[in-house]
Design a protein around this motif. Sequence first.
Motif, mmCIF file in Angstrom:
data_model
loop_
_atom_site.group_PDB
_atom_site.id
_atom_site.type_symbol
_atom_site.label_atom_id
_atom_site.label_comp_id
_atom_site.label_asym_id
_atom_site.label_seq_id
_atom_site.Cartn_x
_atom_site.Cartn_y
_atom_site.Cartn_z
ATOM 1 N N SER A 1 0.823 -1.216 0.000
ATOM 2 C CA SER A 1 0.000 0.000 0.000
ATOM 3 C C SER A 1 0.854 1.263 0.000
ATOM 4 C CB SER A 1 -1.002 0.006 1.143
ATOM 5 O OG SER A 1 -0.340 -0.204 2.339
ATOM 6 N N SER A 2 1.910 1.322 0.825
ATOM 7 C CA SER A 2 2.688 2.573 0.819
ATOM 8 C C SER A 2 3.377 2.768 -0.522
ATOM 9 C CB SER A 2 3.679 2.644 1.977
ATOM 10 O OG SER A 2 4.240 1.408 2.211
ATOM 11 N N ILE A 3 3.828 1.671 -1.110
ATOM 12 C CA ILE A 3 4.522 1.788 -2.391
ATOM 13 C C ILE A 3 3.532 2.147 -3.508
ATOM 14 C CG2 ILE A 3 5.704 0.354 -4.137
ATOM 15 C CD1 ILE A 3 7.191 -0.753 -1.504
ATOM 16 N N ALA A 4 2.380 1.475 -3.514
ATOM 17 C CA ALA A 4 1.382 1.764 -4.553
ATOM 18 C C ALA A 4 0.893 3.207 -4.444
ATOM 19 C CB ALA A 4 0.213 0.792 -4.431
ATOM 20 N N ARG A 5 0.748 3.698 -3.205
ATOM 21 C CA ARG A 5 0.264 5.079 -3.013
ATOM 22 C C ARG A 5 1.267 6.068 -3.615
ATOM 23 N NH1 ARG A 5 -0.439 4.845 2.265
ATOM 24 N NH2 ARG A 5 -2.504 3.922 2.072
ATOM 25 N N GLU A 6 2.543 5.847 -3.299
ATOM 26 C CA GLU A 6 3.610 6.745 -3.784
ATOM 27 C C GLU A 6 3.682 6.728 -5.326
ATOM 28 O OE1 GLU A 6 5.626 8.609 -1.988
ATOM 29 O OE2 GLU A 6 7.084 9.157 -3.545
ATOM 30 N N ILE A 7 3.656 5.525 -5.872
ATOM 31 C CA ILE A 7 3.802 5.407 -7.325
ATOM 32 C C ILE A 7 2.594 5.984 -8.051
ATOM 33 C CG2 ILE A 7 3.918 3.706 -9.201
ATOM 34 C CD1 ILE A 7 5.472 1.964 -7.331
ATOM 35 N N SER A 8 1.413 5.751 -7.500
ATOM 36 C CA SER A 8 0.231 6.251 -8.201
ATOM 37 C C SER A 8 0.209 7.770 -8.175
ATOM 38 C CB SER A 8 -1.061 5.657 -7.632
ATOM 39 O OG SER A 8 -1.117 5.895 -6.273
ATOM 40 N N SER A 9 0.704 8.364 -7.085
ATOM 41 C CA SER A 9 0.682 9.829 -7.089
ATOM 42 C C SER A 9 1.715 10.346 -8.091
ATOM 43 C CB SER A 9 0.857 10.393 -5.675
ATOM 44 O OG SER A 9 2.155 10.775 -5.424
ATOM 45 N N GLU A 10 2.809 9.655 -8.232
ATOM 46 C CA GLU A 10 3.824 10.025 -9.237
ATOM 47 C C GLU A 10 3.244 9.956 -10.662
ATOM 48 O OE1 GLU A 10 7.915 10.755 -10.217
ATOM 49 O OE2 GLU A 10 7.102 10.558 -8.210
ATOM 50 N N LEU A 11 2.421 8.938 -10.923
ATOM 51 C CA LEU A 11 1.909 8.729 -12.289
ATOM 52 C C LEU A 11 0.557 9.409 -12.534
ATOM 53 C CD1 LEU A 11 2.593 4.886 -12.608
ATOM 54 C CD2 LEU A 11 3.878 6.696 -13.740
ATOM 55 N N GLY A 12 -0.070 9.898 -11.445
ATOM 56 C CA GLY A 12 -1.418 10.473 -11.588
ATOM 57 C C GLY A 12 -2.479 9.398 -11.773
ATOM 58 N N PHE A 13 -2.231 8.204 -11.260
ATOM 59 C CA PHE A 13 -3.209 7.112 -11.326
ATOM 60 C C PHE A 13 -3.982 7.061 -10.004
ATOM 61 C CE2 PHE A 13 -1.191 3.884 -14.525
ATOM 62 C CZ PHE A 13 -0.984 4.898 -15.431
ATOM 63 N N ILE A 14 -5.101 6.338 -10.021
ATOM 64 C CA ILE A 14 -5.829 6.092 -8.782
ATOM 65 C C ILE A 14 -5.255 4.847 -8.118
ATOM 66 C CG2 ILE A 14 -8.043 5.143 -8.014
ATOM 67 C CD1 ILE A 14 -9.398 7.162 -9.690
ATOM 68 N N TYR A 15 -5.071 4.916 -6.809
ATOM 69 C CA TYR A 15 -4.595 3.734 -6.094
ATOM 70 C C TYR A 15 -5.784 3.029 -5.433
ATOM 71 C CZ TYR A 15 -3.102 1.124 -2.039
ATOM 72 O OH TYR A 15 -2.983 0.150 -1.088
ATOM 73 N N VAL A 16 -5.998 1.790 -5.791
ATOM 74 C CA VAL A 16 -7.122 1.039 -5.212
ATOM 75 C C VAL A 16 -6.585 -0.057 -4.297
ATOM 76 C CG1 VAL A 16 -9.207 -0.290 -5.697
ATOM 77 C CG2 VAL A 16 -8.432 1.430 -7.337
ATOM 78 N N ASP A 17 -6.938 0.077 -3.012
ATOM 79 C CA ASP A 17 -6.510 -0.895 -1.998
ATOM 80 C C ASP A 17 -7.656 -1.900 -1.832
ATOM 81 O OD1 ASP A 17 -6.141 -2.196 0.413
ATOM 82 O OD2 ASP A 17 -6.308 -0.373 1.629
#
Length: 224
Positions: free
Chosen positions: A17-33
């Motif tokens: 989750s912490s990694i997906a959150r960081e990467i999605s904000s970098e790419l402008g994607f939505i992070y779905v947990d």
Amino acid sequence: MKTTNIAIDGPAGAGKSSIAREISSELGFIYVDTGALYRTIALYAHRHSIESVEMLIRQLDEIEIELSFIGGTQRISLCGEDVTDDIRTPEISMGASNVSAIPEVRNFLFDLQQKIAREHNVIMDGRDIGTVVLPDADLKIFLTASADERASRRYMELKEKADCPTYEEIRADIIKRDYNDSHRAIAPLRQAEDAVLVDTTDMGFHEVCEEILSLIRDRLELDD
Ligand code: DC
């Protein structure tokens, strides 16, 4: 328009989750947990003192779950009430692992997960995203770390809080959930054949993010 979908699967505490959150904000994607969905069903069962699988299955139609994304952060509501913070207890973690073994629960959540991925560019994390929910994802990552390392990261995160469990309790809990999640009959936790394995045991947070971002950029042929 076809959306871009990145699947990240792996055991509890691997840092998904912490990694997906960081990467999605970098790419402008939505992070779905997606773990939050199973946790919300477990919370419902807990609040309604539902103890049998049959009773939970009968009540699934009563369970209204909605996800919203505020500033890229996922909030989850259960029958209109925001329960984002209520689902983060050790009891609900274990309850989520238990309800996630019920096929009817998995089917119930399947459509919701696919719909979000159809409508948005997503990084979706869970246990069966690459194998079941998004078999055609543009990139699949299987993120893991040793049980000792995962327990010690979780302990560092929790140790300032009141009622923090001991390191041994956290480790035992992680091992039990790993066992449950990878031995259930339906959609068990496993690496998809076409997933890239990233073992973070000896890697720092930024190193992992960089590695995954570079896998994504290569796959999507994006510039740095
Ligand atoms: O990621 P998490 O710890 O919040 O997930 C809680 C539980 O939900 C986990 O023990 C297994 C289950 N789960 C699942 O079976 N499939 C998913 N896609 C996500 C979570």
